[in-house]
Enzyme design. Structure first.
Site, mmCIF file in Angstrom:
data_model
loop_
_atom_site.group_PDB
_atom_site.id
_atom_site.type_symbol
_atom_site.label_atom_id
_atom_site.label_comp_id
_atom_site.label_asym_id
_atom_site.label_seq_id
_atom_site.Cartn_x
_atom_site.Cartn_y
_atom_site.Cartn_z
ATOM 1 N N TYR A 55 0.971 -1.079 0.032
ATOM 2 C CA TYR A 55 0.022 -0.083 0.115
ATOM 3 C C TYR A 55 0.901 1.259 0.058
ATOM 4 O O TYR A 55 1.571 1.569 1.092
ATOM 5 C CB TYR A 55 -1.096 0.078 1.309
ATOM 6 C CG TYR A 55 -1.857 -1.174 1.346
ATOM 7 C CD1 TYR A 55 -2.147 -1.784 0.245
ATOM 8 C CD2 TYR A 55 -2.263 -1.363 2.588
ATOM 9 C CE1 TYR A 55 -3.195 -3.017 0.368
ATOM 10 C CE2 TYR A 55 -3.359 -2.502 2.805
ATOM 11 C CZ TYR A 55 -3.687 -3.438 1.677
ATOM 12 O OH TYR A 55 -4.495 -4.372 1.627
ATOM 13 N N HIS A 127 0.526 -11.956 1.051
ATOM 14 C CA HIS A 127 -0.590 -10.944 0.339
ATOM 15 C C HIS A 127 -1.045 -11.764 -0.784
ATOM 16 O O HIS A 127 -2.273 -11.599 -1.065
ATOM 17 C CB HIS A 127 0.068 -9.751 0.047
ATOM 18 C CG HIS A 127 -0.935 -8.578 -0.120
ATOM 19 N ND1 HIS A 127 -0.656 -7.261 -0.336
ATOM 20 C CD2 HIS A 127 -2.142 -8.550 -0.253
ATOM 21 C CE1 HIS A 127 -1.556 -6.505 -0.270
ATOM 22 N NE2 HIS A 127 -2.561 -7.049 -0.638
ATOM 23 N N SER A 206 -13.110 -5.017 1.358
ATOM 24 C CA SER A 206 -14.082 -4.456 0.497
ATOM 25 C C SER A 206 -15.358 -5.015 1.061
ATOM 26 O O SER A 206 -16.174 -5.456 0.241
ATOM 27 C CB SER A 206 -13.713 -4.914 -1.158
ATOM 28 O OG SER A 206 -12.479 -4.386 -1.353
ATOM 29 N N PRO A 207 -15.676 -4.809 2.241
ATOM 30 C CA PRO A 207 -16.885 -5.287 2.768
ATOM 31 C C PRO A 207 -18.229 -4.449 2.216
ATOM 32 O O PRO A 207 -19.220 -5.008 2.337
ATOM 33 C CB PRO A 207 -16.894 -5.268 4.111
ATOM 34 C CG PRO A 207 -15.933 -4.200 4.522
ATOM 35 C CD PRO A 207 -14.858 -4.207 3.178
ATOM 36 N N GLY A 211 -17.268 0.373 -2.170
ATOM 37 C CA GLY A 211 -18.117 1.635 -2.170
ATOM 38 C C GLY A 211 -19.403 1.602 -2.850
ATOM 39 O O GLY A 211 -20.311 2.350 -2.601
ATOM 40 N N PHE A 212 -19.933 0.288 -3.727
ATOM 41 C CA PHE A 212 -21.009 0.515 -4.269
ATOM 42 C C PHE A 212 -22.117 0.567 -3.381
ATOM 43 O O PHE A 212 -23.052 1.034 -3.729
ATOM 44 C CB PHE A 212 -21.026 -0.884 -5.123
ATOM 45 C CG PHE A 212 -22.462 -1.371 -5.777
ATOM 46 C CD1 PHE A 212 -22.833 -0.504 -6.762
ATOM 47 C CD2 PHE A 212 -23.040 -2.228 -5.235
ATOM 48 C CE1 PHE A 212 -24.054 -0.985 -7.323
ATOM 49 C CE2 PHE A 212 -24.376 -2.683 -5.825
ATOM 50 C CZ PHE A 212 -24.976 -2.091 -6.843
#
Length: 336
Positions: A55, A127, A206-207, A211-212
């Site tokens: 990151y 990762h 990404s729960p 962002g959707f």
């Protein structure tokens, strides 16, 4: 804050994914804003902070280390190795490289410890599984780091149940981290149950579906030119337009429950099993507090069934990764 078990640790039921502060969704926030988000999370009871060597090519670990070092005893620190930026061409430009060789993992750990300003990393993930290196060799190197006192537990990211079992035979795996949300159901094929069977936590990144499921992103043309979602098939204009048709029904469920759309997404995950720990990321203190409110949302069986029928692998249009990124993961995928 409710607690859940992750390996030898008791952590907040919702952790913080730190990636957004430095990486992937356009220009990183200022150091001052990153510090505000990190400290607000700690003050709100978050005790699982998740970063990685990749990151910001070390920038995120550096930020987390600088801000959090004086609070080190108050939280569980997770980072990742096996995927990092490398100056392949000698021109100063870093390229993402997957490298799971034992010598690389040992050196990456030393670099991470220095950036994080700590003597030990609580949970250290591979990762990505480097498919040129047997998983047993990579996990064996991480087991050596446990014995050396450099890390306390081992995790894997984006692996199949088969790979998890092979790794677990070498050293107990404390957690598996994979994308999981209403619109990404791949873990339900096998690895979610394998984690439960082996006593490993399942950490959902990404729960809120990148962002959707927050319901705010209506026009993908507004995404930053360097936003990784631009390369994801689900965010291609035609596919995204089709996926937007799911939001009206989803937002109605949130209204019926009496929570925000983001809280609904996170509450659904919390109800999927006691071993599931979502780690939403955000650059906003306001959004952070909204996310954490999900621990107080209760969903009955009828609501869970309603959500499952509305957004799933059959109703979402587009793959989650493009061909290149899909080739780099070991996660089970649905046919077609």
């Amino acid at each position: 804050m409710q607690q859940r078990t992750l390996g030898p640790f008791s952590v907040s039921a919702i952790g913080l994914g730190c990636m957004n502060l430095s990486h992937a969704y356009g220009a990183p926030v200022s150091a001052e804003q990153g510090e505000r988000v990190l400290l607000a999370a700690l003050d709100a009871g978050v005790t699982l902070f998740d970063t990685a060597t990749l990151y910001g090519f070390g920038a995120n670990e550096t930020l987390v280390g600088r801000v959090m070092k004086q609070h080190r005893s108050r939280f569980t620190l997770a980072s990742k190795c096996g995927m990092q930026g490398v100056d392949v061409n000698g021109d100063g430009k870093l390229v993402r490289v997957i490298d799971g060789r034992p010598a690389t993992l040992r050196q990456t750990c030393e670099d991470s410890l220095r950036r994080l300003q700590t003597d030990v990393i609580d949970l250290y993930y591979l990762h990505r599984w480097d498919k040129n290196v047997p998983i047993e060799d990579s996990v064996g190197a991480l087991a050596d780091l446990v014995r050396a006192g450099k890390i306390r537990s081992i995790g894997l990211s984006e692996v199949s149940a088969t790979t998890l079992r092979k790794a677990h035979a070498v050293h107990p795996i404390a957690a598996v981290q994979t994308e999981y949300s209403l619109w990404t159901r791949n873990p339900e094929i096998a690895v979610l149950d394998a984690c439960r069977e082996l006593g490993a936590a399942f950490v959902a990144f990404s729960p809120v579906a990148r962002g959707f499921l927050c319901g705010d992103l209506r026009d993908v043309s507004t995404l930053d030119a360097k936003d990784i979602r631009r390369a994801m098939p689900r965010f291609a204009p035609e596919a995204y337009a089709a996926n937007l048709q799911l939001l009206d029904g989803y937002q109605q469920v949130a209204r019926d429950v009496g929570c925000t759309p983001a809280q609904l997404a996170l509450a659904w995950l919390l109800h999927r099993g006691e071993h599931v720990i979502p780690i939403p990321g955000t650059t906003s203190v306001e959004h952070l507090h909204d996310d954490l409110g999900a621990v107080d949302v209760t969903l009955d069986a009828a609501t869970m069934q309603r959500l499952d029928g509305l957004i799933n692998q059959h109703t979402v249009v587009g793959a989650r990764y493009n061909a290149q990124n899909a080739s780099e993961v070991d996660t089970e995928a649905f046919a077609g």
